[in-house]
Enzyme design. Structure first.
Site, PDB file in Angstrom:
ATOM      1  N   GLY A 107       0.757  -1.249   0.000  1.00  0.00           N
ATOM      2  CA  GLY A 107       0.000   0.000   0.000  1.00  0.00           C
ATOM      3  C   GLY A 107       0.780   1.286   0.000  1.00  0.00           C
ATOM      4  O   GLY A 107       0.191   2.358  -0.122  1.00  0.00           O
ATOM      5  N   PRO A 137       4.902  -4.810  -0.694  1.00  0.00           N
ATOM      6  CA  PRO A 137       4.865  -3.696  -1.644  1.00  0.00           C
ATOM      7  C   PRO A 137       4.774  -4.182  -3.084  1.00  0.00           C
ATOM      8  O   PRO A 137       5.443  -5.140  -3.470  1.00  0.00           O
ATOM      9  CB  PRO A 137       6.214  -3.004  -1.400  1.00  0.00           C
ATOM     10  CG  PRO A 137       7.117  -4.102  -0.904  1.00  0.00           C
ATOM     11  CD  PRO A 137       6.236  -5.045  -0.129  1.00  0.00           C
ATOM     12  N   GLY A 138       3.913  -3.552  -3.840  1.00  0.00           N
ATOM     13  CA  GLY A 138       3.850  -3.837  -5.277  1.00  0.00           C
ATOM     14  C   GLY A 138       4.231  -2.571  -6.012  1.00  0.00           C
ATOM     15  O   GLY A 138       5.304  -2.429  -6.596  1.00  0.00           O
ATOM     16  N   ARG A 139       3.324  -1.577  -5.904  1.00  0.00           N
ATOM     17  CA  ARG A 139       3.499  -0.304  -6.603  1.00  0.00           C
ATOM     18  C   ARG A 139       4.852   0.357  -6.284  1.00  0.00           C
ATOM     19  O   ARG A 139       5.522   0.854  -7.185  1.00  0.00           O
ATOM     20  CB  ARG A 139       2.360   0.625  -6.162  1.00  0.00           C
ATOM     21  CG  ARG A 139       2.149   1.838  -7.026  1.00  0.00           C
ATOM     22  CD  ARG A 139       1.154   2.794  -6.362  1.00  0.00           C
ATOM     23  NE  ARG A 139      -0.073   2.178  -5.939  1.00  0.00           N
ATOM     24  CZ  ARG A 139      -1.174   2.091  -6.673  1.00  0.00           C
ATOM     25  NH1 ARG A 139      -1.200   2.598  -7.876  1.00  0.00           N
ATOM     26  NH2 ARG A 139      -2.258   1.514  -6.197  1.00  0.00           N
ATOM     27  N   ARG A 163      -5.781   2.779 -15.825  1.00  0.00           N
ATOM     28  CA  ARG A 163      -5.867   3.419 -14.511  1.00  0.00           C
ATOM     29  C   ARG A 163      -6.495   4.806 -14.551  1.00  0.00           C
ATOM     30  O   ARG A 163      -7.066   5.262 -13.582  1.00  0.00           O
ATOM     31  CB  ARG A 163      -4.486   3.489 -13.845  1.00  0.00           C
ATOM     32  CG  ARG A 163      -3.873   2.104 -13.592  1.00  0.00           C
ATOM     33  CD  ARG A 163      -2.696   2.153 -12.636  1.00  0.00           C
ATOM     34  NE  ARG A 163      -3.101   2.525 -11.304  1.00  0.00           N
ATOM     35  CZ  ARG A 163      -3.014   3.720 -10.786  1.00  0.00           C
ATOM     36  NH1 ARG A 163      -2.470   4.705 -11.497  1.00  0.00           N
ATOM     37  NH2 ARG A 163      -3.446   3.968  -9.577  1.00  0.00           N
ATOM     38  N   TYR A 196      -9.537   4.933 -12.181  1.00  0.00           N
ATOM     39  CA  TYR A 196      -9.306   5.610 -10.893  1.00  0.00           C
ATOM     40  C   TYR A 196      -9.029   7.095 -11.036  1.00  0.00           C
ATOM     41  O   TYR A 196      -8.520   7.716 -10.112  1.00  0.00           O
ATOM     42  CB  TYR A 196      -8.098   4.996 -10.161  1.00  0.00           C
ATOM     43  CG  TYR A 196      -8.006   3.503 -10.159  1.00  0.00           C
ATOM     44  CD1 TYR A 196      -8.942   2.720  -9.494  1.00  0.00           C
ATOM     45  CD2 TYR A 196      -6.950   2.852 -10.798  1.00  0.00           C
ATOM     46  CE1 TYR A 196      -8.841   1.344  -9.483  1.00  0.00           C
ATOM     47  CE2 TYR A 196      -6.840   1.471 -10.784  1.00  0.00           C
ATOM     48  CZ  TYR A 196      -7.784   0.725 -10.128  1.00  0.00           C
ATOM     49  OH  TYR A 196      -7.666  -0.637 -10.110  1.00  0.00           O
ATOM     50  N   CYS A 252     -12.201   3.366 -28.869  1.00  0.00           N
ATOM     51  CA  CYS A 252     -13.468   4.007 -29.202  1.00  0.00           C
ATOM     52  C   CYS A 252     -14.262   4.281 -27.947  1.00  0.00           C
ATOM     53  O   CYS A 252     -15.287   3.634 -27.684  1.00  0.00           O
ATOM     54  CB  CYS A 252     -14.256   3.120 -30.147  1.00  0.00           C
ATOM     55  SG  CYS A 252     -13.480   3.069 -31.738  1.00  0.00           S
ATOM     56  N   GLU A 253     -13.773   5.182 -27.151  1.00  0.00           N
ATOM     57  CA  GLU A 253     -14.430   5.577 -25.919  1.00  0.00           C
ATOM     58  C   GLU A 253     -13.961   6.952 -25.535  1.00  0.00           C
ATOM     59  O   GLU A 253     -12.746   7.180 -25.463  1.00  0.00           O
ATOM     60  CB  GLU A 253     -14.051   4.598 -24.805  1.00  0.00           C
ATOM     61  CG  GLU A 253     -15.235   3.860 -24.409  1.00  0.00           C
ATOM     62  CD  GLU A 253     -15.211   2.965 -23.234  1.00  0.00           C
ATOM     63  OE1 GLU A 253     -15.309   1.762 -23.487  1.00  0.00           O
ATOM     64  OE2 GLU A 253     -15.167   3.471 -22.109  1.00  0.00           O
ATOM     65  N   TYR A 285       0.449  -1.936 -12.195  1.00  0.00           N
ATOM     66  CA  TYR A 285      -0.973  -2.054 -12.541  1.00  0.00           C
ATOM     67  C   TYR A 285      -1.290  -1.501 -13.930  1.00  0.00           C
ATOM     68  O   TYR A 285      -2.336  -0.889 -14.138  1.00  0.00           O
ATOM     69  CB  TYR A 285      -1.844  -1.373 -11.468  1.00  0.00           C
ATOM     70  CG  TYR A 285      -1.582  -1.933 -10.085  1.00  0.00           C
ATOM     71  CD1 TYR A 285      -1.990  -3.217  -9.748  1.00  0.00           C
ATOM     72  CD2 TYR A 285      -0.902  -1.192  -9.119  1.00  0.00           C
ATOM     73  CE1 TYR A 285      -1.729  -3.747  -8.491  1.00  0.00           C
ATOM     74  CE2 TYR A 285      -0.638  -1.713  -7.862  1.00  0.00           C
ATOM     75  CZ  TYR A 285      -1.058  -2.992  -7.554  1.00  0.00           C
ATOM     76  OH  TYR A 285      -0.803  -3.513  -6.309  1.00  0.00           O
TER      77      TYR A 285
HETATM   78  N1  LLP Z   1      -1.100  -7.103  -0.649  1.00  0.00           N
HETATM   79  C1  LLP Z   1      -2.411  -7.252  -0.889  1.00  0.00           C
HETATM   80  C2  LLP Z   1      -3.158  -8.247  -0.138  1.00  0.00           C
HETATM   81  C3  LLP Z   1      -3.036  -6.462  -1.848  1.00  0.00           C
HETATM   82  O1  LLP Z   1      -4.334  -6.611  -2.067  1.00  0.00           O
HETATM   83  C4  LLP Z   1      -2.277  -5.501  -2.577  1.00  0.00           C
HETATM   84  C5  LLP Z   1      -2.901  -4.689  -3.604  1.00  0.00           C
HETATM   85  C6  LLP Z   1      -0.909  -5.401  -2.308  1.00  0.00           C
HETATM   86  C7  LLP Z   1      -0.356  -6.205  -1.323  1.00  0.00           C
HETATM   87  C8  LLP Z   1      -0.012  -4.435  -3.030  1.00  0.00           C
HETATM   88  O2  LLP Z   1      -0.358  -3.119  -2.826  1.00  0.00           O
HETATM   89  P1  LLP Z   1       0.596  -1.940  -3.372  1.00  0.00           P
HETATM   90  O3  LLP Z   1       1.864  -1.940  -2.557  1.00  0.00           O
HETATM   91  O4  LLP Z   1       0.866  -2.211  -4.789  1.00  0.00           O
HETATM   92  O5  LLP Z   1      -0.217  -0.712  -3.152  1.00  0.00           O
HETATM   93  N2  LLP Z   1      -5.258  -1.693  -9.394  1.00  0.00           N
HETATM   94  C9  LLP Z   1      -5.108  -0.677  -8.395  1.00  0.00           C
HETATM   95  C10 LLP Z   1      -4.395  -1.190  -7.189  1.00  0.00           C
HETATM   96  C11 LLP Z   1      -5.063  -2.385  -6.563  1.00  0.00           C
HETATM   97  C12 LLP Z   1      -4.302  -2.904  -5.409  1.00  0.00           C
HETATM   98  C13 LLP Z   1      -4.826  -4.220  -4.985  1.00  0.00           C
HETATM   99  N3  LLP Z   1      -4.123  -4.815  -3.918  1.00  0.00           N
HETATM  100  C14 LLP Z   1      -4.367   0.511  -8.984  1.00  0.00           C
HETATM  101  O6  LLP Z   1      -4.022   0.463 -10.161  1.00  0.00           O
HETATM  102  O7  LLP Z   1      -4.158   1.520  -8.314  1.00  0.00           O
END
Ligand code: LLP
Length: 447
Positions: A248, A291-293, A330, A334, A361-362, A390
């Site tokens: 997050g 962490p992902g993002r 995105r 969002y 086409c949107e 993402y």
């Molecule tokens: N762990 C869990 C259980 C999650 O559901 C998520 C993200 C993460 C970790 C990683 O979160 P991050 O560090 O990336 O914020 N598609 C949306 C984001 C959806 C996130 C879903 N879960 C976007 O493009 O903003």
């Protein structure tokens, strides 16, 4: 303009990433193209790992694969010593195909199928994060049938609403994810998990949302979790060895965003975990973050070729590119706000305000509403920054647009990590039922 990582502007006035001129990359690999700054991804991994080593050695960085997952990405994450969070059979398959160490895999999801659970158990992955009672029962039975045991975490919802877009908030009680801590629901789940013969309950998991800037939401979450652990230690005699606090951490998409660094984030978590564990007289648990993002987001840039330009005097000037919501949904989903630059005119003065439209086409297929640029002509190269997370993972074939290729640029060389889809690939899964095979195409007059 927020150049990041190894980005720079070279003597030709072109944007460079990982020592590669992006104008050359576009010529070699085509557009749209996702370009990843491999050095920056590695740096982010190391920042997390280093921060844990400095502030809380019993820590784990678990990359959230949903942000961007390919075989090459799995390898890189494995090399950097991270763990991996997968949320589907497809992500798990990718990780296993990459040879990712199975014991370092966490498997999430609020509706894992029987087949997915069997796949995870047979592969012998490290940990399953159980989301609900149904899954708890199914998993225990499957272990019985397969004569195996598995480590689990229970996903709980602490009732914290992080300040982010409602679609990416997950910690609130009214959520499809996890066991609410309220109303004794999570306590009951812990009791059931402890009774399950084949499940080893290691701890708890929670994830309160995504693109979060304010550390306090995490602090409140930690306090709530420890309060719960304190209660159930007395009631059930169980304490968690592991607390996974989810992902997050926010990143800087544009000048209005002011994220916290991974270093500050881990230092902060370490402090609040120590304080709360001390207050509750609980042993320090292993702490995981997912962490992902913040690992991959800022490292990605999407290159587009500019096509049609439409000037509506007094209204708006549209610059259209050869991608859009198919490769980056995105903005439409969002209202995400991105920054961009004209990559082949990176040094020129900005003289106009334009809007960048995609080719779907949107009307909602816009990438950027207001962008200052130099004079732009068809054929110029637009680089949209901070698109590593993402985008490819959420890409679609809407309008039958093939998904772009992706490359890792690193120390002067660029390597393909995802091939560009071809038109053949787009129809590869189409099937013609027998009754349509012999159809003679009638002329308009006959019809
Ligand atoms: N762990 C869990 C259980 C999650 O559901 C998520 C993200 C993460 C970790 C990683 O979160 P991050 O560090 O990336 O914020 N598609 C949306 C984001 C959806 C996130 C879903 N879960 C976007 O493009 O903003």
């Amino acid at each position: 303009m927020g150049l990041r990582g190894t980005m720079g502007i070279n003597e030709r006035g072109h944007l460079e990433i990982g020592g590669c001129d992006v104008v050359d990359l576009a010529a070699r690999f085509g557009t749209p193209l996702y370009v990843f700054d491999e050095e920056l991804i590695r740096e982010q991994c190391r920042t997390y790992q280093g921060a844990f080593a400095r502030h809380y050695p019993k820590g784990r960085t678990i990359y959230a694969g949903k942000a961007f997952l390919t075989i090459a990405m799995c390898r890189l994450i494995a090399e950097e010593g991270l763990y991996l969070d997968v949320v589907s059979g497809g992500e798990l398959y990718t990780a296993l195909a990459a040879g990712f160490p199975k014991e370092r895999i966490y498997f999430h999801g609020n509706n894992k199928s029987r087949e997915e659970l069997v796949m995870a158990l047979q592969a012998g992955i490290g940990c399953i994060v159980v989301d609900n009672c149904f899954e708890l029962a199914v998993l225990d039975r499957l272990c019985e049938q397969l004569s195996c045991q598995v480590d689990i975490l229970l996903r709980v919802t602490p009732g914290v609403e992080a300040h982010t877009h409602t679609y990416i908030q997950t910690g609130q009680l009214d959520s499809k994810f996890g066991f609410p801590l309220a109303q004794g629901i999570a306590r009951e789940a812990v009791r059931k998990a402890l009774e399950a013969r084949n499940l080893n309950l290691r701890g708890l998991h929670c994830h309160i949302g995504s693109q979060i800037f304010d550390l306090e939401s995490f602090g409140v979450t930690v306090a709530i979790l420890f309060h719960f652990l304190d209660e159930i230690r007395d009631e059930l005699g169980w304490t968690a060895e592991e607390l996974n606090l989810g992902g997050g951490l926010g990143i800087k998409y544009n000048r209005d965003d002011s994220p916290v660094s991974p270093e500050e984030y881990i230092a902060y978590l370490a402090r609040v975990v120590r304080e709360n564990a001390g207050r509750s007289r609980l042993d320090l648990p292993l702490i995981g973050v997912e962490p992902g993002r913040s690992i991959v987001g800022e490292a990605g840039t999407t290159l587009y070729r500019v096509g049609a330009i439409k000037d509506l005097p007094g209204i708006r000037k549209y610059i259209t590119v050869d991608g859009g919501m198919g490769d980056n949904p995105r903005v439409a989903l969002y209202q995400a706000a991105y920054e961009a630059m004209v990559a082949n005119k990176a040094n020129r003065n900005k003289t106009q305000l334009v809007s960048v439209a995609g080719k779907c086409c949107e009307s909602g297929d816009m990438l950027i509403w207001d962008l200052e640029t130099p004079h732009v002509v068809p054929g110029d190269l637009l680089a949209v920054l901070c698109t590593g997370a993402y985008t490819y993972s959420m890409a679609s074939n809407y309008n039958r647009l093939p998904r772009p290729a992706a490359v890792f640029a690193y120390r002067g060389s660029a390597d393909l990590v995802v091939r560009r889809e071809t038109y053949e690939m787009l129809i590869a899964n189409d099937v013609l039922p027998p009754r349509l095979q012999g159809l003679e195409v009638r002329s308009v007059e006959q019809a």
